[in-house]
Design a protein around this motif. Structure first.
Motif, short mmCIF file in Angstrom:
data_model
loop_
_atom_site.label_atom_id
_atom_site.label_comp_id
_atom_site.label_asym_id
_atom_site.label_seq_id
_atom_site.Cartn_x
_atom_site.Cartn_y
_atom_site.Cartn_z
N VAL A 75 0.87 -1.19 0.00
CA VAL A 75 0.00 0.00 0.00
C VAL A 75 0.90 1.23 0.00
N GLY A 76 0.78 2.05 -1.05
CA GLY A 76 1.66 3.23 -1.20
C GLY A 76 2.76 2.93 -2.20
N THR A 95 0.46 -3.64 -5.99
CA THR A 95 0.76 -2.38 -5.33
C THR A 95 -0.27 -1.34 -5.71
N ILE A 96 -0.67 -0.55 -4.72
CA ILE A 96 -1.79 0.37 -4.91
C ILE A 96 -1.42 1.74 -4.36
N ASP A 97 -1.76 2.79 -5.14
CA ASP A 97 -1.51 4.15 -4.65
C ASP A 97 -2.76 4.99 -4.86
N ILE A 98 -3.04 5.83 -3.91
CA ILE A 98 -4.24 6.65 -3.98
C ILE A 98 -4.09 7.76 -5.03
N SER A 122 -4.56 2.23 -9.01
CA SER A 122 -4.81 3.41 -8.20
C SER A 122 -6.08 3.19 -7.41
N GLY A 123 -6.04 3.56 -6.14
CA GLY A 123 -7.22 3.39 -5.30
C GLY A 123 -6.83 3.58 -3.85
N ASP A 124 -7.81 3.40 -2.98
CA ASP A 124 -7.57 3.56 -1.54
C ASP A 124 -7.08 2.23 -0.96
N GLY A 125 -5.81 2.20 -0.62
CA GLY A 125 -5.20 0.98 -0.11
C GLY A 125 -5.71 0.55 1.26
N THR A 141 3.38 1.72 3.24
CA THR A 141 4.49 2.68 3.27
C THR A 141 4.02 4.11 3.58
N ALA A 142 2.87 4.22 4.26
CA ALA A 142 2.40 5.51 4.76
C ALA A 142 1.76 5.23 6.12
N ALA A 143 1.80 6.24 7.00
CA ALA A 143 1.39 5.98 8.39
C ALA A 143 -0.12 6.10 8.59
N ALA A 144 -0.70 5.10 9.23
CA ALA A 144 -2.13 5.07 9.49
C ALA A 144 -2.39 5.44 10.95
N PRO A 145 -3.46 6.22 11.22
CA PRO A 145 -3.79 6.51 12.62
C PRO A 145 -4.15 5.23 13.37
N LYS A 146 -4.81 4.30 12.66
CA LYS A 146 -5.00 2.96 13.23
C LYS A 146 -4.96 1.92 12.12
N ILE A 147 -4.72 0.67 12.49
CA ILE A 147 -4.53 -0.37 11.49
C ILE A 147 -5.85 -0.65 10.76
N PRO A 148 -5.90 -0.47 9.43
CA PRO A 148 -7.15 -0.72 8.70
C PRO A 148 -7.55 -2.20 8.80
#
Ligand code: SAH
Length: 200
Positions: A75-76, A95-98, A122-125, A141-148
């Motif tokens: 993701v990212g 691999t997916i990027d927003i 492309s999309g919301d990982g 590879t980007a920081a999440a406030p909480k684990i999806p």
């Protein structure tokens, strides 16, 4: 780069070290120039995003314990560099990027290098990639406030998720999640600094 930045900090997995030696990082950051591309820090790749520090890419792959038969979600996508490293170690990378512009550019770069085991979209990982789940490993590879939760759901039994958790401008924790049947084990591995995972 490998000896001074990666081996010296304790990454020992030979396959990871070989992958880090063989992927031409400068191709993914053409604006940086050949020297800066291999320096010991993240670099801008446009759109306010960065390519991770080489050591971080290697460390995340090592703790994900990728194998030749692994199917991996990243993701990212960003520049596509991380996907290229994972592709050296695993069977297939999804691999997916927003950001569509980054996904398209990364896809072109990866094609120009001849990779045929990487799928880019492309999309919301945060939603994962349902059609291709479950995965042996997921690297975010980007920081999440909480684990999806979708990402934990899309892990195979025995699978591993590596994800920076925390808020932008604050210290984040690199978390290793292991799925063991119904049990979800979580371990904090180190403090890190990543761009934020966007949602929606
Ligand atoms: N692995 C990349 C570094 C990526 S930087 C490399 O090797 O270059 C983080 C990336 O995450 C950015 O490209 C950003 O667009 C992307 N991103 C942020 N939020 C996202 C989301 N919800 N889903 C997918 N990608 C996301």
């Amino acid at each position: 780069m490998v000896a001074e930045q990666i081996e010296a900090r304790g990454v020992r997995d030979k396959h990871v070290l070989d992958a880090m030696r063989s992927v031409p990082r400068h191709v993914f950051v053409p604006e940086a120039g050949p020297q800066a591309a291999y320096a010991d820090h993240p670099l801008p790749i446009g759109y306010g995003q960065t390519i991770s520090q080489p050591y971080m890419v290697a460390y995340m792959c090592e703790i994900a314990q990728l194998e030749k038969k692994s199917r991996v979600l990243e993701v990212g996508t960003g520049s596509g560099y991380g996907a290229a490293i994972i592709a050296q170690l695993a069977q297939h990378v999804y691999t997916i990027d927003i950001a569509p512009a980054l996904a398209n550019l990364a896809e072109q770069t990866l094609q120009s290098l001849g990779y045929n085991n990487i799928s880019v979209k492309s999309g919301d990982g945060c939603e994962g990639w349902r059609d291709e789940a479950p995965f042996d490993a997921i690297i975010v590879t980007a920081a999440a406030p909480k684990i999806p939760s979708a990402l934990v759901e899309q892990l195979k039994d025995g699978g591993r998720l590596v994800i920076p958790v925390g808020h932008q401008f604050f210290t984040q924790r690199l978390v290793l999640v292991e799925k063991d049947g119904e049990r979800i084990k979580q371990r904090d591995m180190m403090l890190v600094r990543f761009v934020p995972l966007r949602s929606g």
